[in-house]
Design a protein around this motif. Structure first.
Motif, PDB file in Angstrom:
ATOM      1  N   HIS A 147     -52.139 -22.148  92.338  1.00 55.72           N
ATOM      2  CA  HIS A 147     -51.350 -22.440  91.088  1.00 55.72           C
ATOM      3  C   HIS A 147     -49.978 -22.483  91.856  1.00 55.72           C
ATOM      4  N   ARG A 148     -49.872 -21.597  92.685  1.00 50.69           N
ATOM      5  CA  ARG A 148     -48.387 -21.101  93.314  1.00 50.69           C
ATOM      6  C   ARG A 148     -48.425 -22.606  94.103  1.00 50.69           C
ATOM      7  N   ASP A 157     -56.184 -16.359  91.615  1.00 51.96           N
ATOM      8  CA  ASP A 157     -56.567 -17.415  91.071  1.00 51.96           C
ATOM      9  C   ASP A 157     -55.263 -17.951  90.440  1.00 51.96           C
ATOM     10  N   PHE A 158     -54.125 -16.655  90.854  1.00 48.69           N
ATOM     11  CA  PHE A 158     -52.940 -17.181  90.346  1.00 48.69           C
ATOM     12  C   PHE A 158     -52.343 -18.256  92.330  1.00 48.69           C
ATOM     13  N   ARG A 159     -52.880 -18.117  93.174  1.00 48.69           N
ATOM     14  CA  ARG A 159     -52.459 -19.081  94.512  1.00 48.69           C
ATOM     15  C   ARG A 159     -52.859 -20.149  94.565  1.00 48.69           C
ATOM     16  N   PRO A 174     -52.163 -11.925  92.706  1.00 46.76           N
ATOM     17  CA  PRO A 174     -53.564 -12.008  92.260  1.00 46.76           C
ATOM     18  C   PRO A 174     -54.307 -13.890  92.622  1.00 46.76           C
TER      19      PRO A 174
END
Ligand code: SF4
Lengths: 328, 151
Positions: A192-193, A188-190, A186
């Protein structure tokens, strides 16, 4: 470029204040230089000469060399073996450690062993599934994941403890790295990851191949907004493609590599596709350099390692700086 | 079970509430549970838990539940059993690198955690699995951690 306090090959440099490793790679990044790393092709042999010959292709062009850990789950000489051979000559090595093949006991042992052999940098990866390699029938281990592995290594270094809490008398002095793929869902998660990896201990990040510059720009802006640029150095992954056909094959078959149609079209339209692949890589280096927060490039020139000299020279990635090379 | 699992992620918001309520009830019952003995209760608890969570979340019963932090998607369904986020191999359509016919567990987890406003808790670094706890009750364990009678 040699530091004044350059040691005999195989020994560490003095650790500067605020540094965590006795290595050249950390020094280059912390000094604010644009760094170049490259991936060495691991041989399918037990002959050290094969390793030395492959490393020699990079002499004078790269600041540190990544030794892959049976990437794509295909069997090759181990990262540990390659790092041991090359640190003896003085090369700055980045040991890649994937969680696919080893449990926490083996991994911690290898970390101490690698540091003892003069490895100053470790890149913690989850690893490709065994299904993608030449031994799909193997048992996937995945006792850890890249993030728990990062925090494990950091604890060994900073708290001088194994995961069990048992003390380590002389800790591994390492500069810790992680991978990021800005192009896989995903999306838009990258960022944050990546934040999570940095929170777990990552000090530098090497990204997946960047062919989609627009997407990469968006990712880097998100990363900047999360305040991550002050916390870790980002090296953008780049590499030459051999032909339009090869590029198409890669995007269909290699997990996590995103190649936009425009790239394939550009290669397909060229007279000499291989040369066009090299030119494209040089263009990409120039473009990623312009993006705020990019501290270097990581060149993955699969089966085109002999073109790295040309890529580095023509892109002027080193700004005329001469990286360390073994004495002739 | 895949359909139920997806439904659970989509309904993560109130499922999480039910889940938190359950934890509350358990902590009320704690004095009784403690008297009976946690060890004696582990087997029956694990059995019930296995059925409920197995049905709702395709839970793999690792015994150290992260559902509340992973958008009510069980990370042990990831073929690499990653507990801290998606690998780099997620396909462009959101399919899993290893099992393309399955949506990546972490694509679901991210969706679910946005539903329950858990974008923060998904950032909690999960320790690797303690393999000794497999098949044991995670509910009892969570309770014991909460009341301070387990490590
Ligand atoms: S794609 Fe998702 S589910 Fe599949 S191995 Fe990677 S993280 Fe796990």
């Amino acid at each position: 470029m040699k530091f004044d306090d350059e040691p005999t090959p195989g020994e560490g440099l003095p650790i500067l204040p605020g540094h965590t490793s006795p290595g050249r790679f950390e020094r280059i990044l912390r000094a604010g230089k644009f760094a170049v790393t490259a991936e060495i092709a691991p041989p399918d042999s037990a002959d050290p000469a094969d390793v030395f010959a492959r490393a020699a292709l990079f002499d004078g062009y790269v600041d540190a060399i990544n030794a892959t850990d049976s990437s794509g789950a295909n069997c090759h000489m181990s990262s540990m073996g390659i790092c041991s051979l090359l640190t003896r000559k003085g090369y700055a090595m980045i040991l890649q450690q994937s969680c696919r093949d080893r449990n926490r006991i083996a991994m911690q042992g290898d970390i101490l062993g690698a540091a003892a052999m003069g490895v100053c940098n470790i890149l913690c990866l989850s690893g490709d599934g065994v299904q993608s390699g030449d031994h799909p029938e193997a048992k996937p281990v995945f006792d850890m994941d890249s993030i728990s592995a990062l925090s494990m290594v950091r604890r060994m270094r900073d708290e001088q403890q194994f995961m069990s809490g048992r003390p380590i008398s002389s800790p591994p002095r390492l500069f810790l790295g992680a991978a990021a793929n800005p192009f896989a869902p995903p999306l838009d998660f990258r960022p944050h990851r990546m934040a999570k990896k940095i929170a777990a201990g990552a000090q530098f990040i090497q990204t997946q191949y960047c062919f989609d510059i627009e997407r990469f720009r968006t990712f880097m802006a998100q990363v900047r907004d999360l305040g991550l640029l002050e916390k870790a150095y980002v090296l953008a992954g780049v590499g030459p493609l051999a032909s339009a056909k090869a590029a198409d094959w890669i995007r269909k078959n290699v997990a996590g590599v995103h190649i936009p149609d425009a790239v394939i079209d550009r290669l397909a339209g060229a007279q000499d596709q291989k040369q066009e692949g090299v030119d494209l890589c040089i263009d990409l280096i120039e473009q990623v350099r312009e993006i705020e927060g990019v501290s270097g490039v990581h060149i993955m020139a699969y089966r085109m390692e002999d073109r790295i000299g040309e890529i580095v020279t023509r892109s002027n990635a080193l700004d005329g700086r001469e990286p360390w090379r073994p004495a002739l | 079970m895949k359909a139920v699992r997806l439904w659970s992620v989509r309904n993560a918001r109130w499922l999480k509430k039910v889940y938190d309520g359950l934890e509350w009830i358990l902590s009320l019952l704690n004095p009784i549970l403690r008297r009976i003995g946690y060890d004696r209760l582990d087997k029956p608890f694990a059995a019930v838990e296995g059925v409920v969570k197995g049905f709702l979340f395709d839970s793999q019963s690792c015994g150290q539940c992260t559902l509340g932090e992973t958008g009510m998607a069980c990370p042990m369904n990831c073929p690499k059993t990653l507990r801290n986020g998606p690998c780099g191999g997620v396909r462009q359509n959101g399919g899993c690198e290893i099992k393309p016919e399955m949506t990546c567990v972490w694509v679901n987890a991210w969706e679910g955690s946005q539903q329950i406003g858990a974008e923060q808790t998904i950032q909690i670094i999960q320790a690797p699995v303690d393999n000794r706890l497999k098949g044991r009750s995670a509910w009892l364990r969570a309770l014991r951690i909460k009341v301070g009678s387990a490590s």
